[in-house]
Enzyme design. Structure first.
Site, PDB file in Angstrom:
ATOM      1  N   ASP A 285       0.867  -1.176   0.000  1.00  0.00           N
ATOM      2  CA  ASP A 285       0.000   0.000   0.000  1.00  0.00           C
ATOM      3  C   ASP A 285       0.910   1.234   0.000  1.00  0.00           C
ATOM      4  OD1 ASP A 285      -2.134   1.770   0.146  1.00  0.00           O
ATOM      5  OD2 ASP A 285      -3.298   0.481   1.472  1.00  0.00           O
ATOM      6  N   GLU A 477     -10.912   6.311   4.077  1.00  0.00           N
ATOM      7  CA  GLU A 477      -9.938   5.697   4.987  1.00  0.00           C
ATOM      8  C   GLU A 477     -10.111   6.236   6.412  1.00  0.00           C
ATOM      9  OE1 GLU A 477      -6.005   5.117   3.314  1.00  0.00           O
ATOM     10  OE2 GLU A 477      -6.765   5.484   1.307  1.00  0.00           O
TER      11      GLU A 477
HETATM   12  C1  BGC Z   1      -5.132   3.027   0.112  1.00  0.00           C
HETATM   13  C2  BGC Z   1      -5.244   2.017  -1.000  1.00  0.00           C
HETATM   14  C3  BGC Z   1      -5.041   2.662  -2.339  1.00  0.00           C
HETATM   15  C4  BGC Z   1      -3.708   3.388  -2.333  1.00  0.00           C
HETATM   16  C5  BGC Z   1      -3.363   4.046  -3.656  1.00  0.00           C
HETATM   17  C6  BGC Z   1      -3.930   3.921  -0.030  1.00  0.00           C
HETATM   18  O1  BGC Z   1      -3.992   5.006   0.843  1.00  0.00           O
HETATM   19  O2  BGC Z   1      -5.104   2.356   1.355  1.00  0.00           O
HETATM   20  O3  BGC Z   1      -6.512   1.396  -0.943  1.00  0.00           O
HETATM   21  O4  BGC Z   1      -5.107   1.720  -3.355  1.00  0.00           O
HETATM   22  O5  BGC Z   1      -3.747   4.383  -1.323  1.00  0.00           O
HETATM   23  O6  BGC Z   1      -4.098   5.199  -3.882  1.00  0.00           O
END
Ligand code: BGC
Length: 587
Positions: A285, A477
């Site tokens: 991630d 998030e």
């Molecule tokens: C998230 C992921 C995402 C990634 C890329 C992260 O902050 O947890 O789900 O794919 O960012 O944008």
């Protein structure tokens, strides 16, 4: 030839290079220097290129670029994306070995970063459809709108099984049971990866493992659970995803019993790649390995040795490349591990035809946000809605009825799309993308003359029925983690004001998770959970007016109050307000 045809579709500079046959992966690997191999394992965000034309991709043999959810080119129109992605690809093809770049984006409910794209219900809503066919169709359309700007890879589907509704990513999962991740996750993967007409894109099963199982629903938290629960609740989605052929798996920010997932060799190498025979590649991630310890070089060593194949760096790639090179030269990371990672990445690039078709198929670009795509989304909205209450058959509304629509959320594209919509966290208001708000959609069905609109229910008594739209503001998030899940005071006062009109009150909830309803449940004559439906408000009007019957079934249990949270079907004492699977319909 393809380029000539395509130039008619989108007027942006054509690339310098052309497609060529895919190489033999082993022969290619045998020619690669360590720098070229590490480049393949490096994913950078476009913002790391600091507005340059992308020449660094060539200089560092970068294998992958992404657009993080706020990393959107300006002006945000498809043409800018096509020109940018093709320019980056041109740089990749200018390297000694000409290995094509793979570009990734979070198309988690449609290609949300690109203005004008069709946005679908978030996964919690799709979970309520219980329909793999529909999810597959949704993801086929999304793949087409991703490929339409030259992008080859989506960081979706999310296979989280959210077990605590306080978690800000609850809406990103299909629902609280592993069955939904299994059936709908696999369908999504088929939709993305088998989209016809050159539109197939690489899918990502994320976030491995137990992102939805953290204590208190804390984002990036710790799943303090037994191995039995880990395997029973959180692993089945991945087993099914691998059977469906998923080409990449993103590792979770979270940890399991205090051990960060990104350094979890047992779960990544032994379980995922060994036991489940995952043959694709793993990706971290966003800057996730950095969080494991204060020593970045050590983090890289631990993560790569644990089985990470590609690192979403995403900006400090010079340090990453230098350290990984040092680690290999010092014997801390075996060359065999590097070769395994690169081989896995190259195989997926071959599989998705990146050598043969490295550039945007510009004939696809005009399909972004097309009427045909929006029709699929509207159907998905209809099928995702869950009718929770309908006293005295208040719904469906009659088309002749005079309806008062109230609440700013009824006319707010940002609120109905939620997070991951033209920006990471989304926002209230006009997010300047196409589509139809609930207010506009009702006006389209019955004619603008039959509806009144107010933000505060003023004049509602002059109507035959009041439609009140309430819910959550957009988030993504951790910014969506909440200790308490109540409607805002403003929204509760709005429902109370609507109730004082004496007319039937139809409450439509725009939300990423179940909220404690309190007195709103009694005040509402009818109640619909509409989740975060995306751009096509028409699907809500279709249900309100009986153009389609509600068929959605809850993908999560609905608590009576906060003392019941977290609540999941199968709990020892299970007494929800609305049970998992609940949903009314019309006669
Ligand atoms: C998230 C992921 C995402 C990634 C890329 C992260 O902050 O947890 O789900 O794919 O960012 O944008």
């Amino acid at each position: 030839m393809a380029h000539k045809q395509a130039a008619m579709a989108v007027d942006v500079p054509l690339p310098r290079h052309a497609g060529k046959p895919a190489p033999d992966v082993e022969a290619l690997l045998a020619q690669m220097t360590l720098a070229e191999k590490i480049g393949q394992m490096t994913q950078i965000d476009r913002s790391a290129l600091h507005g340059s034309d992308g020449g660094e991709i060539k200089d560092f043999f970068i294998g992958s670029v992404l657009s993080g959810a706020d990393s959107l080119p300006k002006p945000n129109v498809p043409e800018t994306w096509v020109a940018m992605v093709d320019r980056f690809q041109d740089h990749a093809l200018s390297t000694r070995l000409g290995i094509p770049l793979i570009y990734g984006i979070d198309a988690v409910h449609g290609n949300g970063g690109v203005k004008g794209a069709t946005l679908f219900p978030h996964e919690i809503g799709l979970g309520c459809t219980r329909s793999p066919e529909l999810v597959e169709a949704v993801c086929r359309v999304t793949a087409q709108e991703v490929a339409a700007v030259g992008i080859d890879w989506t960081f979706a589907p999310c296979l989280a099984v959210p077990r605590d509704e306080r978690w800000g990513r609850t809406y990103e999962g299909f629902g609280e049971t592993p069955e939904l991740a299994v059936t709908l996750g696999a369908a999504a993967i088929r939709g993305y990866q088998q989209a016809p007409g050159g539109a197939a894109i690489l899918a990502t099963a994320k976030h491995y493992l137990a992102d939805g199982g953290t204590s208190g629903g804390k984002d990036r938290g710790d799943a303090a659970i037994t191995e039995d629960e880990l395997r029973r609740i959180h692993l089945p989605g991945y087993e099914a995803a691998i059977k469906a052929g998923v080409g990449s798996v993103m590792v979770s920010f979270s940890s399991w019993n205090g051990h960060p997932m990104h350094g979890h060799r047992h779960l990544i190498t032994t379980v995922l790649k060994g036991e489940l025979a995952f043959a694709g590649f793993t990706v971290t991630d966003w800057a996730a390995i950095d969080l494991m310890s204060p020593d970045y070089k050590k983090d890289i060593e631990v993560a790569i040795n644990a089985g990470i194949d590609m690192v979403m760096v995403p900006t400090q790639y010079r340090e990453f490349i230098t350290y990984l090179k040092e680690l290999v030269n010092e014997g801390q990371v075996p060359m065999a591990r590097i070769d395994d990672a690169v081989r896995r990445i190259l195989k997926q690039k071959v599989r998705f035809g990146l050598w043969e078709r490295p550039f945007t198929d510009r004939t696809l670009t005009p399909t972004i946000g097309s009427a045909a795509h929006r029709a699929v989304a509207r159907d998905a909205v209809r099928k995702s809605l869950v009718l929770l209450k309908n006293d005295g058959a208040a719904l469906p509304l009659r088309k002749e009825a005079r309806v008062h629509v109230c609440g700013f959320r009824a006319d707010d594209m940002g609120v109905q799309c939620g997070g991951w919509s033209v920006g990471w966290r989304g926002r209230r208001g006009d997010i300047t993308t196409g589509g139809t708000t609930i207010r506009q959609a009702i006006a389209e069905v019955v004619g603008a003359g039959r509806i009144d609109f107010s933000k505060d229910a003023t004049g509602a008594e002059r109507s035959d029925a009041v439609v009140v739209v309430v819910g959550e503001d957009p988030y993504a998030e951790g910014s969506g983690d909440r200790a308490e899940l109540f409607l805002t005071t403003e929204d509760r006062m709005l429902v109370a004001a609507a109730k004082r009109s004496g007319k039937p009150v139809i409450v439509v909830l725009l939300t990423g998770r179940p909220l404690v309803l309190g007195e709103v449940l009694d005040e509402a004559t009818a109640l619909i959970a509409a989740w975060l439906p995306g751009t096509e408000g028409g699907g809500i009007a279709d249900i309100l007016y009986g153009i389609a019957k509600p068929t959605g079934k809850l993908s999560c249990s609905w608590p009576r109050d906060m003392t019941q949270v977290p609540i999941n079907v199968g709990d020892a004492s299970y007494d929800p307000l609305f049970a998992y699977g609940f949903g009314l319909t019309y006669p």
